[in-house]
Scaffold this active site. Structure first.
Site, PDB file in Angstrom:
ATOM      1  N   ASP A  69      29.103  41.499  52.993  1.00  0.00           N
ATOM      2  CA  ASP A  69      30.268  41.649  52.128  1.00  0.00           C
ATOM      3  C   ASP A  69      30.454  43.142  51.869  1.00  0.00           C
ATOM      4  OD1 ASP A  69      31.853  41.963  49.667  1.00  0.00           O
ATOM      5  OD2 ASP A  69      31.677  39.789  49.453  1.00  0.00           O
ATOM      6  N   HIS A  79      35.799  42.510  43.408  1.00  0.00           N
ATOM      7  CA  HIS A  79      36.606  42.746  44.611  1.00  0.00           C
ATOM      8  C   HIS A  79      37.968  43.335  44.272  1.00  0.00           C
ATOM      9  CE1 HIS A  79      34.299  39.151  46.620  1.00  0.00           C
ATOM     10  NE2 HIS A  79      33.497  40.025  46.044  1.00  0.00           N
ATOM     11  N   ARG A 139      31.758  25.390  41.631  1.00  0.00           N
ATOM     12  CA  ARG A 139      31.122  25.459  40.311  1.00  0.00           C
ATOM     13  C   ARG A 139      30.702  24.097  39.781  1.00  0.00           C
ATOM     14  NH1 ARG A 139      32.257  30.846  39.108  1.00  0.00           N
ATOM     15  NH2 ARG A 139      34.180  31.542  40.121  1.00  0.00           N
ATOM     16  N   HIS A 158      32.629  39.604  54.817  1.00  0.00           N
ATOM     17  CA  HIS A 158      33.582  39.413  53.732  1.00  0.00           C
ATOM     18  C   HIS A 158      34.236  40.769  53.517  1.00  0.00           C
ATOM     19  CE1 HIS A 158      31.538  35.658  51.772  1.00  0.00           C
ATOM     20  NE2 HIS A 158      32.353  35.343  52.757  1.00  0.00           N
ATOM     21  N   HIS A 162      24.895  32.610  48.607  1.00  0.00           N
ATOM     22  CA  HIS A 162      24.309  33.734  47.888  1.00  0.00           C
ATOM     23  C   HIS A 162      22.818  33.498  47.680  1.00  0.00           C
ATOM     24  CE1 HIS A 162      28.488  34.479  45.850  1.00  0.00           C
ATOM     25  NE2 HIS A 162      28.500  34.688  47.146  1.00  0.00           N
ATOM     26  N   ASP A 222      29.832  43.205  41.100  1.00  0.00           N
ATOM     27  CA  ASP A 222      30.550  42.408  42.090  1.00  0.00           C
ATOM     28  C   ASP A 222      32.004  42.252  41.640  1.00  0.00           C
ATOM     29  OD1 ASP A 222      31.592  40.401  43.679  1.00  0.00           O
ATOM     30  OD2 ASP A 222      29.885  39.053  43.470  1.00  0.00           O
ATOM     31  N   GLU A 225      38.367  38.128  50.643  1.00  0.00           N
ATOM     32  CA  GLU A 225      38.156  37.408  49.364  1.00  0.00           C
ATOM     33  C   GLU A 225      38.692  38.291  48.246  1.00  0.00           C
ATOM     34  OE1 GLU A 225      33.885  37.286  49.469  1.00  0.00           O
ATOM     35  OE2 GLU A 225      33.892  35.132  49.827  1.00  0.00           O
ATOM     36  N   GLU A 274      24.227  35.932  52.265  1.00  0.00           N
ATOM     37  CA  GLU A 274      25.207  36.976  51.983  1.00  0.00           C
ATOM     38  C   GLU A 274      24.564  38.153  51.260  1.00  0.00           C
ATOM     39  OE1 GLU A 274      28.754  35.592  50.056  1.00  0.00           O
ATOM     40  OE2 GLU A 274      29.436  37.614  49.595  1.00  0.00           O
ATOM     41  N   TYR A 310      28.473  28.315  44.255  1.00  0.00           N
ATOM     42  CA  TYR A 310      27.951  29.441  43.475  1.00  0.00           C
ATOM     43  C   TYR A 310      26.707  29.044  42.677  1.00  0.00           C
ATOM     44  CZ  TYR A 310      32.488  31.649  44.367  1.00  0.00           C
ATOM     45  OH  TYR A 310      33.604  32.193  44.953  1.00  0.00           O
ATOM     46  N   HIS A 340      31.963  28.484  52.373  1.00  0.00           N
ATOM     47  CA  HIS A 340      31.193  29.217  51.365  1.00  0.00           C
ATOM     48  C   HIS A 340      30.442  28.209  50.507  1.00  0.00           C
ATOM     49  CE1 HIS A 340      29.853  32.013  48.394  1.00  0.00           C
ATOM     50  NE2 HIS A 340      30.448  33.021  48.985  1.00  0.00           N
ATOM     51  N   HIS A 345      30.088  44.133  48.231  1.00  0.00           N
ATOM     52  CA  HIS A 345      28.722  43.993  47.713  1.00  0.00           C
ATOM     53  C   HIS A 345      27.820  45.116  48.215  1.00  0.00           C
ATOM     54  CE1 HIS A 345      29.368  39.345  47.174  1.00  0.00           C
ATOM     55  NE2 HIS A 345      30.221  40.073  46.490  1.00  0.00           N
TER      56      HIS A 345
HETATM   57 ZN    ZN Z   1      31.683  39.185  45.547  1.00  0.00          ZN
HETATM   58 ZN    ZN Z   2      30.057  35.006  48.479  1.00  0.00          ZN
END
Ligand code: ZN
Ligand code: ZN
Length: 284
Positions: free
Chosen positions: A175, A227, A36, A212, A106, A225, A257, A142, A69, A66, A178
């Site tokens: 994923d 998880h 971030r 994922h 992403h 989204d 994740e 992804e 973001y 990864h 997702h």
């Molecule tokens: Zn996610």
């Molecule tokens: Zn991701």
């Protein structure tokens, strides 16, 4: 099929190896830098050396990184795109130093411009990153849950991007949460077969290089989204058994994740849950 998990790389990437071992993971995913924040320090060769010897000692499978973001290659904001390219380059450089399988990122949002309007610029950005970071590390797009203007919730969109980029280092990370949120019912054999056929037609199954593995707190097609721990969500243990018994996933590393039983991220109960399913379906 290896069962891995996202783990912390705090204190140096080499420390991730013991953390993965601790929860029984056979491979792992890490952030090369804070996901971030824009800043990214290159991995010093000394740290990379330590990482490699740790990997050898532990006999770990392929590592994936990864991406941040913040990366938004489809944005109309040129400055944001430039920052995104730099960040992705740094992630690719880190992956190359570590000898990782690849970087997963992403596709993010087209910010109201529409998917078609951003394909060429998105592809040009990715090519720029790949050209500036030679090596054999993969760059994996992804699958997205499809909230708002997010790109990549359909295999058709990902296929279009992959072809527009036109570089054989580009691959895809699926994923499970997702794609479920995007409306692909991977939990039963017939609908999973349909989804995999679509993936093959639109993208090409040979480009599926990582998974994922996440259960879903929300229902099929929710576009949210969120998880869940393996077996506690809408996909369920039986759904994961369906996925893991499909031959499309036979040699693909799975990375958890999930929130974890104590909300501290992927943990041994989740690793064990996937391992148990793997044994059940004979995919080990
Ligand atoms: Zn996610
Ligand atoms: Zn991701």
């Amino acid at each position: 099929m290896l069962i891995g998990a996202h783990v912390s790389a705090a204190g140096g990437t080499f420390k991730a190896v013991a953390r993965a071992e601790e929860i029984g993971a056979e491979c792992f995913q890490i952030f090369a830098s804070s996901p971030r924040m824009w800043s990214a320090k290159p991995i010093p060769e000394k740290v990379a050396e330590k990482y490699r010897s740790e990997m050898e000692r532990a006999g770990m499978g392929p590592t994936v990184l990864h991406g941040k973001y913040l990366i938004a290659l489809g944005s109309p904001d040129a400055e944001l795109v430039a920052k995104s390219e730099t960040a992705l380059r740094a992630d690719m450089a880190a992956a190359n130093i570590l000898g990782a399988l690849g970087v997963i990122f992403h596709p993010a949002s087209h910010r109201g411009q529409g998917f078609d309007a951003v394909v060429d610029r998105f592809a040009a950005s990715v090519r720029k990153v790949l050209d500036s970071e030679p090596g054999d590390t993969l760059l994996m797009l992804e699958t997205s849950a499809g909230a708002g203007d997010h790109i990549g919730s359909s295999f058709a969109e990902l296929g279009t991007l992959v072809r527009a980029i036109g570089d054989d280092r580009v691959a895809v990370c699926l994923d499970t949460q997702h794609v479920w949120a995007a409306g692909y019912d991977i939990s039963s054999t017939d609908t999973l077969n349909t989804a995999i056929d679509e993936f093959d037609r639109e993208i090409g199954l040979d480009l599926l290089r990582s998974v994922h593995a996440n259960d879903s707190m929300r229902g099929l097609g929710s576009a949210v989204d969120r998880h869940d721990n393996i077996g506690e969500g809408f996909i369920g243990a039986a759904g994961f058994a369906t996925v893991m018994s499909h031959e499309a996933f036979k040699d693909i590393p799975f990375y958890l994740e999930v929130p974890g039983t104590n909300k501290s991220g992927p943990d041994r109960p989740n690793v064990d849950a996937l391992k148990k399913i793997r044994t059940q379906v004979g995919a080990g």
